[in-house]
Design a protein around this motif. Structure first.
Motif, PDB file in Angstrom:
ATOM      1  N   GLN A  18       3.832   6.161  11.426  1.00 52.38           N
ATOM      2  CA  GLN A  18       2.858   6.436  12.549  1.00 52.38           C
ATOM      3  C   GLN A  18       3.362   7.850  13.366  1.00 52.38           C
ATOM      4  OE1 GLN A  18       0.275   4.474  12.986  1.00 52.38           O
ATOM      5  NE2 GLN A  18       0.950   3.213  11.382  1.00 52.38           N
ATOM      6  N   THR A  19       4.469   8.237  13.383  1.00 59.20           N
ATOM      7  CA  THR A  19       4.857   9.520  13.767  1.00 59.20           C
ATOM      8  C   THR A  19       4.239  10.773  12.943  1.00 59.20           C
ATOM      9  OG1 THR A  19       6.853   8.500  14.854  1.00 59.20           O
ATOM     10  CG2 THR A  19       6.729  11.128  14.533  1.00 59.20           C
ATOM     11  N   ARG A  20       4.353  10.546  11.553  1.00 60.17           N
ATOM     12  CA  ARG A  20       3.949  11.461  10.535  1.00 60.17           C
ATOM     13  C   ARG A  20       2.575  11.732  10.602  1.00 60.17           C
ATOM     14  NH1 ARG A  20       8.340   9.858   7.214  1.00 60.17           N
ATOM     15  NH2 ARG A  20       6.942   8.536   5.997  1.00 60.17           N
ATOM     16  N   ALA A  47       0.854  -1.290  -0.020  1.00 62.35           N
ATOM     17  CA  ALA A  47      -0.034  -0.039   0.029  1.00 62.35           C
ATOM     18  C   ALA A  47       0.928   1.256  -0.031  1.00 62.35           C
ATOM     19  CB  ALA A  47      -0.880  -0.038   0.883  1.00 62.35           C
ATOM     20  N   ASP A  48       2.189   1.424   0.605  1.00 63.78           N
ATOM     21  CA  ASP A  48       2.960   2.228   0.936  1.00 63.78           C
ATOM     22  C   ASP A  48       3.633   2.772  -0.737  1.00 63.78           C
ATOM     23  OD1 ASP A  48       4.421   0.265   1.107  1.00 63.78           O
ATOM     24  OD2 ASP A  48       5.739   1.439   2.231  1.00 63.78           O
ATOM     25  N   THR A  49       3.287   1.833  -1.516  1.00 64.66           N
ATOM     26  CA  THR A  49       4.120   2.412  -2.901  1.00 64.66           C
ATOM     27  C   THR A  49       3.224   2.652  -4.089  1.00 64.66           C
ATOM     28  OG1 THR A  49       3.967  -0.152  -3.586  1.00 64.66           O
ATOM     29  CG2 THR A  49       5.951   0.302  -2.349  1.00 64.66           C
ATOM     30  N   VAL A  50       1.712   2.417  -3.575  1.00 66.99           N
ATOM     31  CA  VAL A  50       0.943   2.869  -4.616  1.00 66.99           C
ATOM     32  C   VAL A  50       0.783   4.299  -4.481  1.00 66.99           C
ATOM     33  CG1 VAL A  50      -1.415   2.465  -5.248  1.00 66.99           C
ATOM     34  CG2 VAL A  50      -0.158   0.551  -4.181  1.00 66.99           C
ATOM     35  N   ASP A  51       0.408   4.927  -5.846  1.00 61.31           N
ATOM     36  CA  ASP A  51       0.035   6.385  -5.806  1.00 61.31           C
ATOM     37  C   ASP A  51      -1.155   6.815  -4.899  1.00 61.31           C
ATOM     38  OD1 ASP A  51      -0.282   8.990  -7.328  1.00 61.31           O
ATOM     39  OD2 ASP A  51      -2.434   8.043  -7.713  1.00 61.31           O
ATOM     40  N   ALA A  67      -7.446  10.661   4.166  1.00 63.18           N
ATOM     41  CA  ALA A  67      -6.399  11.870   3.668  1.00 63.18           C
ATOM     42  C   ALA A  67      -5.004  11.498   4.646  1.00 63.18           C
ATOM     43  CB  ALA A  67      -7.210  13.244   4.180  1.00 63.18           C
ATOM     44  N   VAL A  68      -5.100  11.277   5.875  1.00 64.90           N
ATOM     45  CA  VAL A  68      -3.950  11.192   6.620  1.00 64.90           C
ATOM     46  C   VAL A  68      -2.832  10.387   6.018  1.00 64.90           C
ATOM     47  CG1 VAL A  68      -2.735  10.502   8.865  1.00 64.90           C
ATOM     48  CG2 VAL A  68      -4.827  12.081   8.791  1.00 64.90           C
ATOM     49  N   TYR A  69      -3.392   8.852   5.678  1.00 63.73           N
ATOM     50  CA  TYR A  69      -2.447   8.031   5.373  1.00 63.73           C
ATOM     51  C   TYR A  69      -1.848   7.915   4.095  1.00 63.73           C
ATOM     52  CZ  TYR A  69      -2.469   5.695  10.048  1.00 63.73           C
ATOM     53  OH  TYR A  69      -2.168   5.425  11.514  1.00 63.73           O
ATOM     54  N   GLN A  70      -2.653   8.718   3.228  1.00 63.46           N
ATOM     55  CA  GLN A  70      -2.007   8.737   1.769  1.00 63.46           C
ATOM     56  C   GLN A  70      -1.474  10.045   1.580  1.00 63.46           C
ATOM     57  OE1 GLN A  70      -2.844   5.633   1.615  1.00 63.46           O
ATOM     58  NE2 GLN A  70      -4.928   6.063   2.290  1.00 63.46           N
ATOM     59  N   SER A  71      -1.191  10.778   2.698  1.00 62.60           N
ATOM     60  CA  SER A  71      -0.484  11.971   2.548  1.00 62.60           C
ATOM     61  C   SER A  71       0.823  12.197   3.395  1.00 62.60           C
ATOM     62  CB  SER A  71      -1.352  13.352   3.303  1.00 62.60           C
ATOM     63  OG  SER A  71      -2.522  13.403   2.527  1.00 62.60           O
ATOM     64  N   ILE A  72       1.225  10.976   3.859  1.00 65.06           N
ATOM     65  CA  ILE A  72       2.513  10.796   4.971  1.00 65.06           C
ATOM     66  C   ILE A  72       3.414   9.605   4.583  1.00 65.06           C
ATOM     67  CG2 ILE A  72       1.535  12.387   6.709  1.00 65.06           C
ATOM     68  CD1 ILE A  72       1.418   8.335   6.974  1.00 65.06           C
ATOM     69  N   ARG A  73       3.066   8.880   3.789  1.00 66.88           N
ATOM     70  CA  ARG A  73       4.041   7.974   3.155  1.00 66.88           C
ATOM     71  C   ARG A  73       5.325   8.342   2.629  1.00 66.88           C
ATOM     72  NH1 ARG A  73       0.492   5.010  -0.885  1.00 66.88           N
ATOM     73  NH2 ARG A  73       0.401   7.138  -1.653  1.00 66.88           N
TER      74      ARG A  73
END
Length: 221
Positions: free
Chosen positions: A174-176, A61-65, A102-108
């Motif tokens: 998690q920190t971000r 998930a953290d590599t997907v646009d 919004a949070v998790y797709q903005s901080i990876r």
């Protein structure tokens, strides 16, 4: 009209526990309560999200646009609300909602130095898919180190077994995410941060529940 209250926060903040506690409190006051947790891993879109979060298909998930990943989460909610019956609930409690998207797709790592996706997610979910706007977001604020210990206590989950998912396993995410939730709380009028720690220690479950009730009950009276 059904009041919608969403529980948010980084992984391991006790959202499920506190949502159950609030549900019990509201039912004891004579209110009809419904509960939904997202992603809905048994749904078509939720199952796909689970595969991304576990990297089972070789794509994490953290590599997907970011916008593409946000769309999967939005479609999961869109499908869920197509058949939701508001007449059965005075209050709808939701574990993870649009704010999480919004949070998790903005901080990876791949999102750094790019515009965040808050406006995109609000437009996509609320104004395009007509997913309802919550009356209140409750952001449970816990130090990432303490939250990580709670994640490891979750036990078996269908989509990852006994392991952490992709987002849970990266401490910097998690920190971000914690910082991003605090930022969004200042930007949006329906977000309330619930401090769950005092003097560097996690508060007892009952004390956190009292803090939540102090915020929620006035809007239901």
């Amino acid at each position: 009209m059904t009041k919608i209250i969403a529980f948010e926060g980084i992984d391991g903040t006790g959202k499920s526990v506190q949502m159950a506690r609030l549900s019990e409190t509201l039912i004891s006051r004579g209110l009809r309560v419904s509960e939904i947790s997202f992603p809905m891993y048994g749904s078509f879109f939720g199952e796909a999200i689970g595969r991304y979060l576990s990297a089972k298909d070789g794509v994490a998930a953290d590599t997907v646009d970011g916008k593409s990943m946000a769309l999967w989460f939005a479609l999961d909610r869109f499908e869920a609300f197509k058949s939701f019956d508001y007449s059965d609930a005075d209050v709808l409690l939701i574990n993870r909602y649009v704010l999480s998207n919004a949070v998790y797709q903005s901080i990876r790592d791949i999102d750094l130095n790019k515009p965040d996706l808050l406006d995109f997610c609000l437009e996509l979910e609320h104004r395009h898919f007509f997913i309802p706007v919550p009356d209140l977001y409750l952001v449970l604020d816990v130090d990432p180190a303490d939250a990580a210990q709670n994640v490891d206590k979750k036990g078996f989950r269908d989509y990852v077994g006994n392991a952490r998912d992709v987002y849970e396993s990266i401490d910097s995410i998690q920190t971000r995410a914690r910082k991003k939730y605090a930022e969004y709380a200042k930007r949006l009028p329906n977000v309330e941060v619930i401090p769950c720690m005092e003097n560097g220690k996690l508060l007892p479950i009952d004390e956190i529940a009292k803090r939540i009730e102090a915020v929620v009950l006035p809007i239901l009276d």
